[in-house]
Design a protein around this motif. Structure first.
Motif, PDB file in Angstrom:
ATOM      1  N   ASP A   1       0.832  -1.206   0.000  1.00 27.35           N
ATOM      2  CA  ASP A   1       0.000   0.000   0.000  1.00 27.35           C
ATOM      3  C   ASP A   1       0.867   1.256   0.000  1.00 27.35           C
ATOM      4  OD1 ASP A   1      -2.342  -1.584   0.254  1.00 27.35           O
ATOM      5  OD2 ASP A   1      -2.051  -1.688   2.420  1.00 27.35           O
TER       6      ASP A   1
ATOM      7  N   ASN B   1       1.356   4.100  -2.899  1.00 25.38           N
ATOM      8  CA  ASN B   1       1.117   5.508  -2.578  1.00 25.38           C
ATOM      9  C   ASN B   1       2.240   6.416  -3.069  1.00 25.38           C
ATOM     10  OD1 ASN B   1      -0.798   7.311  -0.993  1.00 25.38           O
ATOM     11  ND2 ASN B   1       1.148   7.845  -0.030  1.00 25.38           N
TER      12      ASN B   1
ATOM     13  N   ASP C   1       0.619   7.097  -6.660  1.00 25.41           N
ATOM     14  CA  ASP C   1      -0.675   7.776  -6.791  1.00 25.41           C
ATOM     15  C   ASP C   1      -0.845   8.919  -5.784  1.00 25.41           C
ATOM     16  OD1 ASP C   1      -1.561   6.659  -4.290  1.00 25.41           O
ATOM     17  OD2 ASP C   1      -2.318   4.882  -5.314  1.00 25.41           O
ATOM     18  N   LYS C   2       0.007   8.959  -4.739  1.00 25.94           N
ATOM     19  CA  LYS C   2      -0.023  10.031  -3.736  1.00 25.94           C
ATOM     20  C   LYS C   2      -1.444  10.268  -3.208  1.00 25.94           C
ATOM     21  CE  LYS C   2       4.116  12.434  -5.377  1.00 25.94           C
ATOM     22  NZ  LYS C   2       4.595  11.289  -6.149  1.00 25.94           N
ATOM     23  N   HIS C   3      -2.167   9.175  -3.030  1.00 27.12           N
ATOM     24  CA  HIS C   3      -3.541   9.265  -2.539  1.00 27.12           C
ATOM     25  C   HIS C   3      -3.581   9.727  -1.085  1.00 27.12           C
ATOM     26  CE1 HIS C   3      -7.732   8.228  -1.831  1.00 27.12           C
ATOM     27  NE2 HIS C   3      -7.384   7.414  -0.850  1.00 27.12           N
ATOM     28  N   ALA C   4      -2.599   9.269  -0.297  1.00 25.65           N
ATOM     29  CA  ALA C   4      -2.596   9.557   1.142  1.00 25.65           C
ATOM     30  C   ALA C   4      -1.352  10.323   1.548  1.00 25.65           C
ATOM     31  CB  ALA C   4      -2.684   8.250   1.933  1.00 25.65           C
TER      32      ALA C   4
END
Length: 278
Positions: free
Chosen positions: A156, A160, A163-166
């Protein structure tokens, strides 16, 4: 019951039939302190001792990894923690280990769990009563379930990076984050996960050991460049102090947060993971 309770509140609730007080003190192996011995030497009346060092998966090489749900439930039942309990956690550790205990309990299904603000040091400073030894407890049924949404795995964190989602926050001391100071384990690379933010866990507390709240708490994240509107993954050296920023954002009402249990220990030992020092 709030997620953070005062010593005054706890003193007023002592003796309630559904209240369970838990000493969740944990020290690093090289700290020269024995958490269980200190507990037996003096603890909040009625408190039981949660051995966090034992509440881990012993089958792998990584420290502090979550135990199985069955093991966790068995240990909680033996401490007299069960369905319907209001559980108040405290510690006397520089690692603020009660936050890790809070995370595990809530993730494994406990519904009413709080941390004592200021912990044992504040309780002692107010000359409140202590007792020694171990109390007798009655086993209680603990209905366990595991909320994997609160756990981040290495895959995960790797995803990340792209995608730098979090937002990834790192609770280790800043000198370890930058690589200026070596890791306690000599076999680990220095530095941090690329794109992460340095939020040393001590910054979340006042000088007297009580938690910052409200705008003061938000400022810790904002000063570190953390966007609180995005989901969050917390990390540290071995998954212990990562629970501090996780609990902190829960105090702010934020729930889209996960803890990277393998933490820097897992990341640094993998030659294929990128490391940063800038």
């Amino acid at each position: 019951m709030d997620q953070l309770v005062s010593t005054e509140w706890l003193a007023g609730e002592m003796g309630a039939s559904d209240l369970r007080v838990v000493d969740a003190t944990y020290f690093l192996p090289d700290a020269g302190r024995n958490a269980r011995a200190e507990y037996e030497g003096g603890h909040i009346p009625g408190a039981v001792f949660m051995d966090i060092a034992e509440l881990a998966d012993a089958s792998g090489d990584l420290p502090n990894m979550l135990p199985s749900a069955e093991k966790f439930a068995s240990r909680m039942q033996s401490l007299g923690l069960g369905d319907g309990s209001r559980i108040v956690l405290y510690d006397d550790s520089p690692l603020r280990s009660s936050a890790r205990a809070w995370w595990m309990l809530t993730m494994f299904g406990a519904h009413s769990v709080a941390i004592l603000d200021g912990g044992l040091p504040k309780w002692k400073s107010e000359d409140r009563p202590l007792e020694t030894g171990r109390p007798e407890v009655r086993h209680r049924h603990f209905t366990v379930w595991k909320d994997d949404k609160q756990v981040a795995k290495k895959a995960d964190v790797m995803a990340n990076l792209h995608d730098k989602h979090a937002e990834l926050v790192d609770a280790r001391p800043s000198a370890r984050f930058t690589g200026e100071e070596p890791e306690p384990r000599g076999d680990l690379a220095s530095g941090h996960i690329p794109g992460s933010h340095s939020t040393p866990h001590g910054q979340f507390f006042h000088g007297d050991g009580t938690w910052k709240t409200g705008d003061e708490l938000k400022a810790v994240f904002e000063d570190a460049g953390v966007d609180l509107d995005k989901p969050m993954i917390t990390s540290c050296g071995s998954g212990m102090t990562a629970a501090v920023p996780l609990f902190a954002v829960h105090l702010l009402g934020k729930e889209d947060v996960r803890l990277y249990d393998g933490a820097w220990t897992e990341w640094a030992t993998d030659p294929h993971t990128p490391k940063a020092t800038a």
